[in-house]
Design an enzyme around this catalytic site. Structure first.
Site, short mmCIF file in Angstrom:
data_model
loop_
_atom_site.label_atom_id
_atom_site.label_comp_id
_atom_site.label_asym_id
_atom_site.label_seq_id
_atom_site.Cartn_x
_atom_site.Cartn_y
_atom_site.Cartn_z
N SER A 43 0.81 -1.23 0.00
CA SER A 43 0.00 0.00 0.00
C SER A 43 0.84 1.27 0.00
O SER A 43 0.35 2.33 -0.39
CB SER A 43 -0.94 0.00 1.22
OG SER A 43 -0.22 -0.24 2.42
N ASP A 322 -2.56 7.91 8.45
CA ASP A 322 -3.36 6.89 9.10
C ASP A 322 -2.44 5.97 9.89
O ASP A 322 -1.27 6.28 10.09
CB ASP A 322 -4.24 6.12 8.09
CG ASP A 322 -3.44 5.31 7.09
OD1 ASP A 322 -2.23 5.10 7.30
OD2 ASP A 322 -4.03 4.87 6.08
N HIS A 325 0.48 4.68 7.21
CA HIS A 325 1.00 5.40 6.04
C HIS A 325 1.31 6.85 6.38
O HIS A 325 0.60 7.50 7.16
CB HIS A 325 -0.02 5.32 4.91
CG HIS A 325 -0.42 3.92 4.59
ND1 HIS A 325 -1.59 3.35 5.08
CD2 HIS A 325 0.19 2.96 3.86
CE1 HIS A 325 -1.68 2.11 4.64
NE2 HIS A 325 -0.61 1.84 3.91
#
Length: 386
Positions: A43, A322, A325
């Site tokens: 991600s 978050d 990240h």
């Protein structure tokens, strides 16, 4: 007198023109060849591929993701991610697109990274690194010729999910079990990099794992408090990272002279750790909790429709957007480090140097342990052009 002055002016003008043509003025960043950028991993580098593989709408396609740009587009940040900045520095005029989305412009590269990706196992609604490489091979013939691939940059960040899952499933694993798992993960990484190399890639950027135990979501799930990291995960990340440089040295050393293997290693672990420990030097106010989420560290549920998550007022004061990240501000820093930092951060060369290094020449330098790299003086190299 006037004729003499006119002749003098003419001579000076001719001299100036000849000087400009023979020694053109250059600025930093010029002379970058028109190559591509390909990213692989999880991600952290996902440019929107996850949404293509899942049947549900992802939070990353909705506010507050994309908050800084007012553009939620599937990236796991409040704005741009490190490869976006790197592409700009490489003078790539288009956004590096998610490869799995239809009808995107992949002329200057693509992102094959997918959230939840792993090296081992079979991630749900995601792709292993091996599957990402095979997807690249499927697209290669129709989109990129061999010379373009050979001169382009291939950037990889993966492994975090393997260790996060291992730690959750094996909370009491002893040292030998941990070492065996690290060996399995890094051996698979080596095999997948070798597969990409056999596909024509020659310039690799491998990013070490972050201090996983310091991620806000890990601090929250393992109840470390605000001032401590979960050291078991940090130890796994360090064991993993210690194997990366020697592994790439071996790949470069054993590559045939007719097909050189070139690489560099970005010390992402210490880039994060330094900003966590010396946050004021980097103008971060909060480094142990997230800008968006709920819980003790505001680390869970950012953007979920059924979660009333907290959203910070000023995301640029946070290291993490978050639970896992980084904010766009941090991502831009990483982009600068990747492109132009010294060998205490990225070695044996930065991406600026890797791009201009002749693709048909073996590397002249190798990765060295960080204790030596931090004191290594950067010497002028014959392949640097300014």
């Amino acid at each position: 007198m006037m004729a003499k002055n006119c002749n003098l002016v003419s001579v000076l003008c001719v001299f100036l023109v000849l000087t400009l043509f023979n020694k053109p003025i250059t600025v930093a960043g010029q002379n970058i060849p028109a190559v591509g950028l390909f990213t692989f991993g999880d991600s952290n580098f996902d440019a929107g591929n996850k949404q293509t593989l899942t049947k549900t709408l992802l939070p990353q396609t909705f506010w507050p993701y994309g908050k800084s740009r007012d553009d939620p587009n599937g990236k796991f940040s409040d704005g741009l991610i490190a490869p976006d900045f790197l592409a700009k520095f490489m003078r790539i005029p288009i956004v590096i697109p998610p490869a799995l989305q239809p009808n995107v412009n992949v002329s200057r590269g693509a992102s094959f990274a997918v959230a939840d990706a792993t090296l081992l196992g079979a991630p749900v609604e995601s792709l292993t690194l091996n599957q990402q490489v095979r997807k690249f091979n499927q697209m290669k013939a129709a989109n990129w010729n061999d010379d373009f691939v050979k001169k382009s940059v291939f950037m990889i960040y993966i492994g975090a999910n393997d260790y996060l899952n291992f730690t959750k499933n094996n909370p009491n694993a002893d040292a030998s079990t941990q070492q065996a798992f690290v060996t399995s993960v890094t051996n698979k990484l080596k095999n997948d990099i070798s597969l990409l190399y056999s596909s024509g890639a020659s310039k690799f950027v491998i990013q070490t794992l972050a201090p996983l135990g310091c991620l806000p979501i890990v601090r929250q799930e393992f109840n470390t408090g605000m001032d401590q990291c979960y050291e078991k995960l940090n130890d796994l990340a360090k064991q993993h990272n210690e194997k990366i440089g020697p592994m790439l040295n071996e790949l470069a050393r054993t590559a045939p002279a007719s097909a050189p293997f070139q690489f560099t290693v970005f010390d992402f672990y210490n880039a994060i750790l330094t900003r966590t420990q010396r946050n004021q030097n980097f103008r971060f106010f909060v480094t142990n909790a997230s800008c968006c989420g709920v819980g003790t560290h505001d680390a869970y549920g950012c953007g979920f429709p059924n979660v009333h998550s907290r959203l910070c007022e000023y995301q640029r004061s946070y290291l993490f957007f978050d639970g896992r990240h980084n904010t766009e501000k941090a991502q831009e820093m990483f982009g600068h480090l990747l492109f132009g930092a010294d060998t205490n951060v990225i070695q044996p060369m930065n991406i600026r140097e890797l791009v201009v290094y002749p693709a048909d020449e073996p590397m002249r330098e190798s990765w060295v342990p960080p204790t030596s790299a931090t004191v290594q003086l950067r010497e002028s190299r014959g392949y640097e052009y300014y």
